[in-house]
Design an enzyme around this catalytic site. Structure first.
Site, PDB file in Angstrom:
ATOM      1  N   GLY A  11       0.748  -1.254  -0.044  1.00 24.89           N
ATOM      2  CA  GLY A  11      -0.019  -0.251   0.058  1.00 24.89           C
ATOM      3  C   GLY A  11       0.929   1.124  -0.014  1.00 24.89           C
ATOM      4  O   GLY A  11       2.056   1.206   0.208  1.00 24.89           O
ATOM      5  N   ASP A  12       0.196   2.248  -0.335  1.00 19.97           N
ATOM      6  CA  ASP A  12       0.900   3.746  -0.296  1.00 19.97           C
ATOM      7  C   ASP A  12       1.977   3.726  -1.425  1.00 19.97           C
ATOM      8  O   ASP A  12       3.025   4.461  -1.211  1.00 19.97           O
ATOM      9  CB  ASP A  12       1.558   3.963   1.061  1.00 19.97           C
ATOM     10  CG  ASP A  12       0.560   3.866   2.324  1.00 19.97           C
ATOM     11  OD1 ASP A  12      -0.703   4.392   1.765  1.00 19.97           O
ATOM     12  OD2 ASP A  12       0.931   3.470   3.175  1.00 19.97           O
ATOM     13  N   GLY A  41      -5.566   5.741   1.999  1.00 16.48           N
ATOM     14  CA  GLY A  41      -5.476   7.234   2.057  1.00 16.48           C
ATOM     15  C   GLY A  41      -4.628   7.669   0.842  1.00 16.48           C
ATOM     16  O   GLY A  41      -3.588   7.126   0.579  1.00 16.48           O
ATOM     17  N   HIS A  42      -4.925   8.099  -0.439  1.00 17.20           N
ATOM     18  CA  HIS A  42      -4.382   8.480  -1.466  1.00 17.20           C
ATOM     19  C   HIS A  42      -3.910  10.068  -1.392  1.00 17.20           C
ATOM     20  O   HIS A  42      -4.921  10.760  -1.148  1.00 17.20           O
ATOM     21  CB  HIS A  42      -5.226   8.256  -2.673  1.00 17.20           C
ATOM     22  CG  HIS A  42      -5.554   7.050  -2.816  1.00 17.20           C
ATOM     23  ND1 HIS A  42      -4.864   5.900  -2.934  1.00 17.20           N
ATOM     24  CD2 HIS A  42      -7.120   6.354  -3.283  1.00 17.20           C
ATOM     25  CE1 HIS A  42      -5.432   4.818  -3.547  1.00 17.20           C
ATOM     26  NE2 HIS A  42      -6.946   5.082  -3.523  1.00 17.20           N
ATOM     27  N   SER A 343       7.562   7.454 -11.923  1.00 12.27           N
ATOM     28  CA  SER A 343       7.160   8.519 -11.102  1.00 12.27           C
ATOM     29  C   SER A 343       8.330   9.117 -10.533  1.00 12.27           C
ATOM     30  O   SER A 343       9.094   8.378  -9.760  1.00 12.27           O
ATOM     31  CB  SER A 343       5.947   8.367 -10.196  1.00 12.27           C
ATOM     32  OG  SER A 343       5.711   9.570  -9.549  1.00 12.27           O
TER      33      SER A 343
HETATM   34  P1  GTP Z   1      -3.070   3.559  -0.445  1.00 10.03           P
HETATM   35  O1  GTP Z   1      -4.537   3.473  -1.197  1.00 10.03           O
HETATM   36  O2  GTP Z   1      -3.480   4.059   0.891  1.00 10.03           O
HETATM   37  O3  GTP Z   1      -2.361   2.492  -0.578  1.00 10.03           O
HETATM   38  O4  GTP Z   1      -2.233   4.871  -1.111  1.00 10.03           O
HETATM   39  P2  GTP Z   1      -1.451   5.214  -2.366  1.00 10.03           P
HETATM   40  O5  GTP Z   1      -0.955   4.041  -3.183  1.00 10.03           O
HETATM   41  O6  GTP Z   1      -2.393   5.949  -3.120  1.00 10.03           O
HETATM   42  O7  GTP Z   1      -0.379   6.101  -1.806  1.00 10.03           O
HETATM   43  P3  GTP Z   1      -0.362   7.372  -0.791  1.00 10.03           P
HETATM   44  O8  GTP Z   1      -1.012   8.445  -1.624  1.00 10.03           O
HETATM   45  O9  GTP Z   1      -0.736   7.074   0.399  1.00 10.03           O
HETATM   46  O10 GTP Z   1       1.114   7.608  -0.791  1.00 10.03           O
HETATM   47  C1  GTP Z   1       2.241   7.922  -1.722  1.00 10.03           C
HETATM   48  C2  GTP Z   1       2.813   9.143  -1.394  1.00 10.03           C
HETATM   49  O11 GTP Z   1       3.868   9.714  -2.241  1.00 10.03           O
HETATM   50  C3  GTP Z   1       1.799  10.409  -1.475  1.00 10.03           C
HETATM   51  O12 GTP Z   1       2.061  11.604  -0.417  1.00 10.03           O
HETATM   52  C4  GTP Z   1       2.069  11.042  -2.950  1.00 10.03           C
HETATM   53  O13 GTP Z   1       1.991  12.244  -3.004  1.00 10.03           O
HETATM   54  C5  GTP Z   1       3.816  10.779  -2.955  1.00 10.03           C
HETATM   55  N1  GTP Z   1       4.164  10.254  -4.193  1.00 10.03           N
HETATM   56  C6  GTP Z   1       3.632   9.476  -5.235  1.00 10.03           C
HETATM   57  N2  GTP Z   1       4.692   9.565  -6.205  1.00 10.03           N
HETATM   58  C7  GTP Z   1       5.597   9.958  -6.014  1.00 10.03           C
HETATM   59  C8  GTP Z   1       6.842  10.344  -6.420  1.00 10.03           C
HETATM   60  O14 GTP Z   1       7.225   9.758  -7.542  1.00 10.03           O
HETATM   61  N3  GTP Z   1       7.743  11.142  -5.998  1.00 10.03           N
HETATM   62  C9  GTP Z   1       7.593  11.593  -4.587  1.00 10.03           C
HETATM   63  N4  GTP Z   1       8.476  12.477  -4.019  1.00 10.03           N
HETATM   64  N5  GTP Z   1       6.403  11.621  -4.268  1.00 10.03           N
HETATM   65  C10 GTP Z   1       5.499  10.803  -4.685  1.00 10.03           C
HETATM   66  P1  IMP Z   2      -7.438  -2.222   8.144  1.00  8.76           P
HETATM   67  O1  IMP Z   2      -7.475  -2.424   6.358  1.00  8.76           O
HETATM   68  O2  IMP Z   2      -7.684  -0.813   8.774  1.00  8.76           O
HETATM   69  O3  IMP Z   2      -8.120  -3.335   8.939  1.00  8.76           O
HETATM   70  O4  IMP Z   2      -5.823  -2.522   8.432  1.00  8.76           O
HETATM   71  C1  IMP Z   2      -5.255  -3.597   8.376  1.00  8.76           C
HETATM   72  C2  IMP Z   2      -3.441  -3.508   7.806  1.00  8.76           C
HETATM   73  O5  IMP Z   2      -3.498  -2.867   6.650  1.00  8.76           O
HETATM   74  C3  IMP Z   2      -2.780  -2.621   8.985  1.00  8.76           C
HETATM   75  O6  IMP Z   2      -1.697  -3.020   8.812  1.00  8.76           O
HETATM   76  C4  IMP Z   2      -2.889  -1.126   8.045  1.00  8.76           C
HETATM   77  O7  IMP Z   2      -1.801  -0.525   8.336  1.00  8.76           O
HETATM   78  C5  IMP Z   2      -2.811  -1.810   6.466  1.00  8.76           C
HETATM   79  N1  IMP Z   2      -3.671  -0.714   5.670  1.00  8.76           N
HETATM   80  C6  IMP Z   2      -5.085  -0.731   5.634  1.00  8.76           C
HETATM   81  N2  IMP Z   2      -5.060   0.278   4.477  1.00  8.76           N
HETATM   82  C7  IMP Z   2      -3.869   0.807   4.234  1.00  8.76           C
HETATM   83  C8  IMP Z   2      -3.465   1.746   3.289  1.00  8.76           C
HETATM   84  O8  IMP Z   2      -4.511   2.318   2.593  1.00  8.76           O
HETATM   85  N3  IMP Z   2      -2.199   1.930   3.299  1.00  8.76           N
HETATM   86  C9  IMP Z   2      -1.231   1.110   3.667  1.00  8.76           C
HETATM   87  N4  IMP Z   2      -1.544   0.308   4.814  1.00  8.76           N
HETATM   88  C10 IMP Z   2      -2.926  -0.006   4.837  1.00  8.76           C
HETATM   89 MG    MG Z   3      -1.909   5.560   1.402  1.00 10.05          MG
END
Ligand code: GTP
Ligand code: IMP
Ligand code: MG
Length: 358
Positions: A11-12, A41-42, A343
């Site tokens: 994730g993230d 959290g995107h 990216s």
């Molecule tokens: P989940 O659905 O929670 O798993 O999230 P996600 O995959 O959408 O990623 P999330 O936004 O939580 O985390 C990525 C972070 O990296 C964010 O703060 C983005 O703004 C940042 N980000 C994404 N791509 C890049 C990059 O190439 N460089 C930098 N510096 N930041 C980036």
């Molecule tokens: P839950 O999905 O809130 O039940 O969390 C279960 C596990 O998934 C924990 O380790 C969380 O930190 C992880 N998790 C859930 N959603 C995310 C996400 O969007 N980004 C990163 N970790 C996540």
């Molecule tokens: Mg996230």
């Protein structure tokens, strides 16, 4: 043309940014949010403004696209209404009446000892999934405040597919958090692979054309998984990574080697939880496995600039430093799929797009 975006690690990985980029670049008629629910959290930057989204797809950045939330997704109504105001998408969003709704009692239950042990996001998703399986949870169609947004998402997306329109599906979390394939019990409450994302919005497997699996250039993890230290690949020692990252830290006058400091230096603070993410070197084994199970047609590597600061904002391969290019090549070779999107910064134009090159 159906494209799915999913996370290949924990994730993230930056799915939000990639979805937002694809929304603008490929101009899909529909963008559907799949995945677990508001535990995601995107974070995306659109025209320099930062958006933290947990319910509405990051594809909102394209004002021409219609936005959907599939029946598989859990709804947090307050959060949804708040994000509607934030993104001003009231007139182009619809949600499936069968989305299950998280209520206060689910969030309360998500503070239990077991939730703490797993280190959940506390968003109520796990308890809501369990009520859904028990068939006691209420659905979106039971709430008058959602009435004007309700629709049948599978009808809409399958009509769109039949008419040859583009559909982009946004998954959440990452492969290592899958209820089936992740490090149980330190996982989320549902499978997070591309097949499930398709099912979340009512698309059958034969209609999927592209699966983008997203990886960060290094590993990050929120939650209490005790096995994070085993993420390191055999060929890359922990100290290699720490040296690279701490080299930066020294420049910035930070002392010590604690993960919290490294996370703060890399900007790795959870969007939903506010917790520092644990950091590790790229896990090739997990990446390859997740690419296979997801049926990856393309892989994307994000946050390359955080490991190799000289690459910030690069838009073509020639702009990358030699060590950054070697890192991308190493990932492609070991995962076995081409990296077609790289990216190089948080903004939407910080992308190297190689999809048209063979
Ligand atoms: P989940 O659905 O929670 O798993 O999230 P996600 O995959 O959408 O990623 P999330 O936004 O939580 O985390 C990525 C972070 O990296 C964010 O703060 C983005 O703004 C940042 N980000 C994404 N791509 C890049 C990059 O190439 N460089 C930098 N510096 N930041 C980036
Ligand atoms: P839950 O999905 O809130 O039940 O969390 C279960 C596990 O998934 C924990 O380790 C969380 O930190 C992880 N998790 C859930 N959603 C995310 C996400 O969007 N980004 C990163 N970790 C996540
Ligand atoms: Mg996230």
């Amino acid at each position: 043309m159906v494209s799915i975006v999913v996370g290949g690690h924990y994730g993230d990985e930056g799915k939000g940014k990639i979805v937002s980029y694809l929304a603008r670049k490929d101009d899909p008629a529909f963008i559907a949010r799949a995945g677990v629910g508001p535990n995601a959290g995107h974070t995306v930057y659109v025209e320099g403004v930062k958006y933290g989204l947990r319910m509405i797809t990051c594809g909102f950045s394209n004002p021409n696209s219609k936005l959907l939330i599939g029946p598989g997704v859990l709804m947090d109504i307050d959060r949804f209404l708040n994000e509607l105001d934030m993104t001003k998408t009231h007139d182009r969003i619809q949600i499936d009446g069968r989305c299950a709704v998280i209520e206060a009692k689910h969030k309360e239950r998500d503070t239990s000892a077991n939730s703490k042990k797993i280190g959940t996001t506390g968003s109520g998703c796990g308890p809501a999934q369990s009520d859904r399986v028990n068939r006691t949870i209420k659905l979106a169609r039971d709430f008058p405040e959602l009435e004007k947004y309700l629709c049948d998402v599978p009808e809409i997306v399958n009509d769109a597919i039949a008419e040859g329109e583009k559909l982009l599906i946004e998954g959440t979390q990452g492969f290592g958090l899958s209820l089936y394939y992740g490090n149980y019990p330190y996982v989320t409450s549902k499978d997070t692979s591309a097949s499930t994302a398709a099912a979340d919005v009512g698309v059958g497997p034969t209609n999927v054309d592209e699966v983008y699996v997203i990886y960060k250039a290094y590993m990050s993890r929120v939650g209490e998984d005790p096995y994070i230290h085993y993420l390191l690949d055999d060929d890359i020692t922990e100290s290699d990574l720490w040296t690279r990252i701490l080299g930066e830290a020294d420049d910035k006058g930070l002392e010590g080697t604690s993960n919290e400091k490294i996370a703060s230096l890399l900007g790795e603070i959870g969007t939903v939880t506010g917790r520092p993410r644990k950091i590790g070197a790229f896990d090739y084994k997990l990446a390859r496995y997740s690419a296979r199970v997801n049926g990856a047609t393309d892989i994307c590597v994000t946050c390359l600039d955080k490991l190799f600061p000289g690459c910030l904002g690069a838009k073509k391969l020639d702009d990358l430093t030699d060590d950054a290019l070697a890192h991308i090549k190493g990932i492609e070779e070991r995962v076995g799929v081409r990296a077609t999107l790289i990216s190089t910064g948080p903004y939407l134009d910080h992308v190297i797009d190689l999809r048209d090159e063979s």
